[in-house]
Scaffold this motif. Sequence first.
Motif, PDB file in Angstrom:
ATOM      1  N   PRO A 148       0.834  -1.216   0.000  1.00  0.00           N
ATOM      2  CA  PRO A 148       0.000   0.000   0.000  1.00  0.00           C
ATOM      3  C   PRO A 148       0.864   1.259   0.000  1.00  0.00           C
ATOM      4  O   PRO A 148       1.067   1.895   1.037  1.00  0.00           O
ATOM      5  CB  PRO A 148      -0.796  -0.128   1.306  1.00  0.00           C
ATOM      6  N   ASN A 149       1.344   1.641  -1.161  1.00  0.00           N
ATOM      7  CA  ASN A 149       2.233   2.797  -1.243  1.00  0.00           C
ATOM      8  C   ASN A 149       1.917   3.609  -2.495  1.00  0.00           C
ATOM      9  O   ASN A 149       0.960   3.314  -3.223  1.00  0.00           O
ATOM     10  CB  ASN A 149       3.700   2.356  -1.229  1.00  0.00           C
ATOM     11  N   ALA A 150       2.726   4.616  -2.740  1.00  0.00           N
ATOM     12  CA  ALA A 150       2.467   5.525  -3.859  1.00  0.00           C
ATOM     13  C   ALA A 150       2.556   4.812  -5.203  1.00  0.00           C
ATOM     14  O   ALA A 150       1.839   5.161  -6.148  1.00  0.00           O
ATOM     15  CB  ALA A 150       3.451   6.688  -3.819  1.00  0.00           C
ATOM     16  N   TYR A 151       3.422   3.804  -5.313  1.00  0.00           N
ATOM     17  CA  TYR A 151       3.549   3.076  -6.575  1.00  0.00           C
ATOM     18  C   TYR A 151       2.256   2.324  -6.912  1.00  0.00           C
ATOM     19  O   TYR A 151       1.816   2.292  -8.058  1.00  0.00           O
ATOM     20  CB  TYR A 151       4.722   2.102  -6.494  1.00  0.00           C
ATOM     21  N   LYS A 202      -0.439   4.903  -7.923  1.00  0.00           N
ATOM     22  CA  LYS A 202      -0.236   5.326  -9.312  1.00  0.00           C
ATOM     23  C   LYS A 202      -0.681   4.235 -10.285  1.00  0.00           C
ATOM     24  O   LYS A 202      -1.239   4.519 -11.344  1.00  0.00           O
ATOM     25  CB  LYS A 202       1.245   5.647  -9.549  1.00  0.00           C
ATOM     26  N   ALA A 203      -0.421   2.977  -9.919  1.00  0.00           N
ATOM     27  CA  ALA A 203      -0.784   1.867 -10.803  1.00  0.00           C
ATOM     28  C   ALA A 203      -2.284   1.826 -11.058  1.00  0.00           C
ATOM     29  O   ALA A 203      -2.729   1.605 -12.194  1.00  0.00           O
ATOM     30  CB  ALA A 203      -0.306   0.543 -10.199  1.00  0.00           C
ATOM     31  N   VAL A 204      -3.093   2.045 -10.011  1.00  0.00           N
ATOM     32  CA  VAL A 204      -4.544   1.971 -10.203  1.00  0.00           C
ATOM     33  C   VAL A 204      -5.122   3.291 -10.720  1.00  0.00           C
ATOM     34  O   VAL A 204      -6.142   3.297 -11.405  1.00  0.00           O
ATOM     35  CB  VAL A 204      -5.268   1.531  -8.905  1.00  0.00           C
ATOM     36  N   ARG A 205      -4.485   4.406 -10.413  1.00  0.00           N
ATOM     37  CA  ARG A 205      -4.998   5.697 -10.890  1.00  0.00           C
ATOM     38  C   ARG A 205      -4.691   5.910 -12.368  1.00  0.00           C
ATOM     39  O   ARG A 205      -5.535   6.397 -13.121  1.00  0.00           O
ATOM     40  CB  ARG A 205      -4.418   6.851 -10.073  1.00  0.00           C
ATOM     41  N   TYR A 206      -3.479   5.528 -12.784  1.00  0.00           N
ATOM     42  CA  TYR A 206      -3.052   5.798 -14.155  1.00  0.00           C
ATOM     43  C   TYR A 206      -2.925   4.537 -15.002  1.00  0.00           C
ATOM     44  O   TYR A 206      -2.337   4.573 -16.073  1.00  0.00           O
ATOM     45  CB  TYR A 206      -1.716   6.551 -14.139  1.00  0.00           C
ATOM     46  N   ASN A 207      -3.488   3.440 -14.507  1.00  0.00           N
ATOM     47  CA  ASN A 207      -3.479   2.171 -15.255  1.00  0.00           C
ATOM     48  C   ASN A 207      -2.063   1.758 -15.655  1.00  0.00           C
ATOM     49  O   ASN A 207      -1.806   1.354 -16.788  1.00  0.00           O
ATOM     50  CB  ASN A 207      -4.365   2.271 -16.508  1.00  0.00           C
ATOM     51  N   GLY A 222      -1.495  -4.995   2.277  1.00  0.00           N
ATOM     52  CA  GLY A 222      -1.652  -4.513   0.914  1.00  0.00           C
ATOM     53  C   GLY A 222      -2.853  -5.073   0.198  1.00  0.00           C
ATOM     54  O   GLY A 222      -3.877  -5.381   0.817  1.00  0.00           O
ATOM     55  N   CYS A 223      -2.712  -5.208  -1.129  1.00  0.00           N
ATOM     56  CA  CYS A 223      -3.826  -5.604  -1.978  1.00  0.00           C
ATOM     57  C   CYS A 223      -3.342  -6.541  -3.080  1.00  0.00           C
ATOM     58  O   CYS A 223      -2.155  -6.588  -3.394  1.00  0.00           O
ATOM     59  CB  CYS A 223      -4.463  -4.388  -2.652  1.00  0.00           C
ATOM     60  N   VAL A 224      -4.285  -7.252  -3.639  1.00  0.00           N
ATOM     61  CA  VAL A 224      -4.050  -7.997  -4.872  1.00  0.00           C
ATOM     62  C   VAL A 224      -4.997  -7.433  -5.925  1.00  0.00           C
ATOM     63  O   VAL A 224      -6.213  -7.374  -5.709  1.00  0.00           O
ATOM     64  CB  VAL A 224      -4.298  -9.504  -4.690  1.00  0.00           C
ATOM     65  N   VAL A 225      -4.429  -6.992  -7.038  1.00  0.00           N
ATOM     66  CA  VAL A 225      -5.243  -6.494  -8.141  1.00  0.00           C
ATOM     67  C   VAL A 225      -5.570  -7.665  -9.056  1.00  0.00           C
ATOM     68  O   VAL A 225      -4.697  -8.462  -9.410  1.00  0.00           O
ATOM     69  CB  VAL A 225      -4.509  -5.391  -8.927  1.00  0.00           C
ATOM     70  N   ILE A 226      -6.840  -7.778  -9.420  1.00  0.00           N
ATOM     71  CA  ILE A 226      -7.288  -8.808 -10.364  1.00  0.00           C
ATOM     72  C   ILE A 226      -7.328  -8.160 -11.743  1.00  0.00           C
ATOM     73  O   ILE A 226      -8.066  -7.197 -11.973  1.00  0.00           O
ATOM     74  CB  ILE A 226      -8.689  -9.325  -9.996  1.00  0.00           C
ATOM     75  N   TYR A 276     -10.556   4.618  -0.374  1.00  0.00           N
ATOM     76  CA  TYR A 276      -9.798   5.499  -1.262  1.00  0.00           C
ATOM     77  C   TYR A 276      -9.453   4.777  -2.570  1.00  0.00           C
ATOM     78  O   TYR A 276      -9.620   5.342  -3.666  1.00  0.00           O
ATOM     79  CB  TYR A 276      -8.537   5.958  -0.548  1.00  0.00           C
ATOM     80  N   ILE A 277      -9.014   3.544  -2.476  1.00  0.00           N
ATOM     81  CA  ILE A 277      -8.651   2.781  -3.670  1.00  0.00           C
ATOM     82  C   ILE A 277      -9.896   2.477  -4.501  1.00  0.00           C
ATOM     83  O   ILE A 277      -9.881   2.600  -5.745  1.00  0.00           O
ATOM     84  CB  ILE A 277      -7.918   1.483  -3.291  1.00  0.00           C
TER      85      ILE A 277
END
Length: 364
Positions: free
Chosen positions: A9-12, A15-20, A178-182, A300-301
């Motif tokens: 859970p950090n800025a990287y 950015k990954a989810v905000r800017y794809n 953190g998270c796992v993105v599907i 937020y996410i």
Amino acid sequence: MPIFKYYRPNAYFEKAVRYNEIYFAANHELNDPNDLKASYYFEDDPELWKYLLSSKPISPAWNILLHLSCNDEELILRLNEIFKDVKIDSLTGSVREAVKIKEVELLDLFERSIIEHSAPPDSGVAESASKKDRARLCILILTELIARAINHQFYSVSFSKNALDSMMWAHYADGFKGCVVIYGGLDGPEIKLRHHLMSDTYEVYPLREVKYIDSDKLIPILECATKGKAKVEEAFLQKNSFWKYEGELRMFTTQEGETHYMAASDIKLKSPRQRIMHHGTNFITGIIFGPRIEESYQRYIEATIAGNREYADEKLGFFSFNTVLEPHGKVKVSAATKIIDRNLGRRVYQGEEMQKLLADLRIT
């Protein structure tokens, strides 16, 4: 099929989810220091040396057949003997250094093997050039030919087939915080990436499965220089069996160097090419939140992804899962919802319906 990527859970991650974003990492940025590292070796195969010397030159001035004959059996056998079993490290090795070590032997061999010729005007070879001068030129050209096997730098991005592996959650998701993105839909992902967020042009990147093998990663130089670089990618898809629990899938991007520069200088040219690429907004199917996630961060996410879909004029719905860590160490999905509007309205999945959703998304 859906694929999974673990994030801290950090800025990287944000950015990954905000800017794809999808980031292709270099070897020094990876968890395993041997991940994108291998050894190139010269095969014991005279026929491949013939193919190499017969390769199309980059220009008339770089044509080694103006000076040597690929049908000179003594030359071919001696070249094979000189380089047999020589290795070049993929990260720190140098083609020029490997050839330079053999320079005395090569100079003697080439000087004895020089053919008489009438060089064409555009070859850059003076009629008055001595055999020794031509032999030195042959060493330079040979270096360029060999460099064709290793004139690239690999960068990778990793995904997993496993969404709930406890070791992965502990290490790659910051101790379950953190998270796992599907990524991908129910019918399987198409890995289409673009080099700029605003671009309409995509490139398709193949998703490859990592093989877990306890052996050295060796890449045949002559085969790669003459027949293509399939063996290079195979080597960088090999990992020690210690990492088998990761169930890794991998994509590559490469940066290629100019072989004539590699032959003439050890200075590595820096490429301005960006290693951050961008996927379509709908490529994110959902998020699995860790057992130690803060609720405010989860909201937020979710809001970030919902906003992306709204402004990108994409289908809004995506899945959000919560998890718990059971006493025996297994990560288990505890709640499943679908975000259906920009205000984070939800459709809740329970019981058999939730189990079917998890099975469809291969979250097991």
